[in-house]
Design an enzyme around this catalytic site. Structure first.
Site, PDB file in Angstrom:
ATOM      1  N   GLY A   6      10.496  30.182 -14.411  1.00 56.92           N
ATOM      2  CA  GLY A   6       9.854  31.377 -15.628  1.00 56.92           C
ATOM      3  C   GLY A   6      10.565  32.909 -15.080  1.00 56.92           C
ATOM      4  N   THR A   7      10.759  32.888 -12.916  1.00 59.07           N
ATOM      5  CA  THR A   7      11.872  33.766 -12.580  1.00 59.07           C
ATOM      6  C   THR A   7      13.112  33.963 -12.849  1.00 59.07           C
ATOM      7  OG1 THR A   7      10.996  33.133 -10.409  1.00 59.07           O
ATOM      8  CG2 THR A   7      12.353  34.583 -10.542  1.00 59.07           C
ATOM      9  N   ASP A  51       0.424  -1.123   0.068  1.00 58.02           N
ATOM     10  CA  ASP A  51      -0.457   0.089  -0.104  1.00 58.02           C
ATOM     11  C   ASP A  51       0.952   1.027  -0.081  1.00 58.02           C
ATOM     12  OD1 ASP A  51       0.754  -0.050   2.239  1.00 58.02           O
ATOM     13  OD2 ASP A  51      -1.205   0.226   4.083  1.00 58.02           O
ATOM     14  N   ARG A  79       9.907  27.137   1.573  1.00 60.12           N
ATOM     15  CA  ARG A  79       8.995  28.222   0.480  1.00 60.12           C
ATOM     16  C   ARG A  79       7.842  28.820   1.256  1.00 60.12           C
ATOM     17  NH1 ARG A  79       9.590  26.528  -5.858  1.00 60.12           N
ATOM     18  NH2 ARG A  79       9.864  24.975  -4.917  1.00 60.12           N
ATOM     19  N   LYS A  86      10.236  41.891  -9.155  1.00 59.44           N
ATOM     20  CA  LYS A  86       9.754  41.390  -9.636  1.00 59.44           C
ATOM     21  C   LYS A  86       7.827  41.279  -8.979  1.00 59.44           C
ATOM     22  CE  LYS A  86       9.307  37.433  -8.658  1.00 59.44           C
ATOM     23  NZ  LYS A  86       9.780  35.193  -8.427  1.00 59.44           N
TER      24      LYS A  86
HETATM   25  C1  R5P Z   1      11.278  32.887  -4.658  1.00 59.60           C
HETATM   26  O1  R5P Z   1      11.522  33.696  -3.707  1.00 59.60           O
HETATM   27  C2  R5P Z   1      12.929  31.646  -5.606  1.00 59.60           C
HETATM   28  O2  R5P Z   1      13.935  32.274  -4.724  1.00 59.60           O
HETATM   29  C3  R5P Z   1      13.259  31.713  -6.379  1.00 59.60           C
HETATM   30  O3  R5P Z   1      13.089  32.590  -7.247  1.00 59.60           O
HETATM   31  C4  R5P Z   1      11.588  30.659  -6.953  1.00 59.60           C
HETATM   32  O4  R5P Z   1      11.408  29.919  -5.694  1.00 59.60           O
HETATM   33  C5  R5P Z   1      12.351  30.205  -8.346  1.00 59.60           C
HETATM   34  O5  R5P Z   1      10.625  29.894  -8.605  1.00 59.60           O
HETATM   35  P1  R5P Z   1      10.405  29.298 -10.103  1.00 59.60           P
HETATM   36  O6  R5P Z   1      11.757  28.868 -10.934  1.00 59.60           O
HETATM   37  O7  R5P Z   1       9.473  28.866 -10.520  1.00 59.60           O
HETATM   38  O8  R5P Z   1      10.340  31.045 -11.020  1.00 59.60           O
END
Ligand code: R5P
Length: 310
Positions: free
Chosen positions: A223-224, A34, A93, A190
């Site tokens: 993305g960041t 399981d 996070r 950002k």
């Molecule tokens: C945000 O505060 C973290 O330092 C990273 O910039 C973030 O977790 C990056 O996430 P992603 O790659 O999904 O944009």
């Protein structure tokens, strides 16, 4: 001293073991039908100083549970001291309430690790330094600069560099790197309109005709970094590189990075690489095994950890 590895990142555990010169303790980590996790430590640990090596990366919940069950098995096996070594501390996070009726999961995970029986924690580049305070047991939070800085010095020797924080939260990290490399500092302002998306607004600082080096703790969707790289190029940046400690790289992150304005993304091996990461020519991995190995040795011999960063 004993080293025990979970299943999250065997290659890093083996490299740490080779660096420390202590073989991994025989243990069987299995599943019942399981999917319950069962751990059996197959060597005597009574009175031993034991380090459990496990990143709580994907699959985060399985790897976390494996860590907890292993710590419990060691405690019941009368280990003298148990150090949970989390090269990547997942759930970091979620370090504050982001809205009404939301959890602070980083604190919950800290409680779970402590309740399982860990005496101390060794981790790297926590998403937020204050997570150290979520633990009431000693915690050592290593920084990645001994791994990143020599690579940056070699790669960018003689170049006009600007260190860039891809968001306001990472300014302290970028500033520290800039100081070590005698480089300028820039910040991306950002705005994240909704969860899972990111949008670049402003570049604060001069990046024109410079080699832009972004530093961050985590790259997840990418993305960041990809949006920030675009903004840096639009503001005249010559080339863009990124140095990020934890390569979470979920979903289509690897493809997104391959399509981005970034020349290279440099990550470490705190999280095991997927085949896509291994195959990507845009992603370079540096190992943290010697750094973690030295920290393990220092803890075991009751020596200073901060001396590793001088
Ligand atoms: C945000 O505060 C973290 O330092 C990273 O910039 C973030 O977790 C990056 O996430 P992603 O790659 O999904 O944009």
């Amino acid at each position: 001293m004993k080293l025990i590895a979970g299943n999250s990142n065997r290659s890093l555990a083996e490299a740490i073991s080779a660096h420390v010169g202590v073989p991994l303790t025989q243990a069987s980590l299995r599943r019942f039908s399981d999917m319950e996790i069962f751990v059996e430590i197959q060597e005597n640990v009574r009175g031993q100083d034991v380090f459990v090596l496990q990143s709580t990366s994907f699959p985060a919940n399985d790897n976390l549970m494996e860590l907890l069950v292993t710590i419990d098995a060691l405690r019941r096996g009368s280990a003298r001291r148990i150090t949970a070594v989390l090269p990547y501390f997942g759930y970091a996070r979620q370090d504050r309430k982001t809205g009404p009726r939301t959890p602070i999961s980083a604190k919950l995970v800290a409680n779970l690790i402590t309740s399982a029986g860990a005496d101390r924690v060794l981790t790297m580049e926590l998403h937020a330094g204050q997570i150290q305070g979520f633990f009431d047991i000693p915690l050592d939070n290593l920084i990645a600069s001994p791994v990143f800085i020599p690579d940056m010095k070699r790669r960018f020797k003689g170049k006009d560099l600007v260190m860039v924080s891809p968001d306001v939260g990472g300014v302290v990290r970028a500033r520290a790197m800039a100081k070590r490399l005698d480089a300028d500092l820039a910040i991306i302002d950002k705005r994240r309109e909704q969860a899972g998306t990111s949008e670049v607004m402003h570049v604060i600082g001069d990046v024109k005709d410079k080699i832009c080096v972004m530093v961050d703790d985590i790259v997840d969707s990418g993305g960041t970094l990809c949006n920030a790289a675009k903004a840096l190029k639009e503001h005249g940046g010559k080339e863009v590189y990124s140095y990020v400690v934890h390569g979470v790289l979920s979903g289509g992150a690897v493809a997104r990075i391959a399509d981005s304005e970034m020349e290279q993304l440099v990550i470490t091996d705190t999280i095991a690489a997927t085949p896509a990461v291994e195959a990507s020519s845009r992603i370079t991995r540096l190992t943290v095994a010697p750094l973690i190995g030295e920290a393990v040795r220092s803890i075991s011999e009751e020596r200073s950890i901060s001396a590793l960063f001088k």
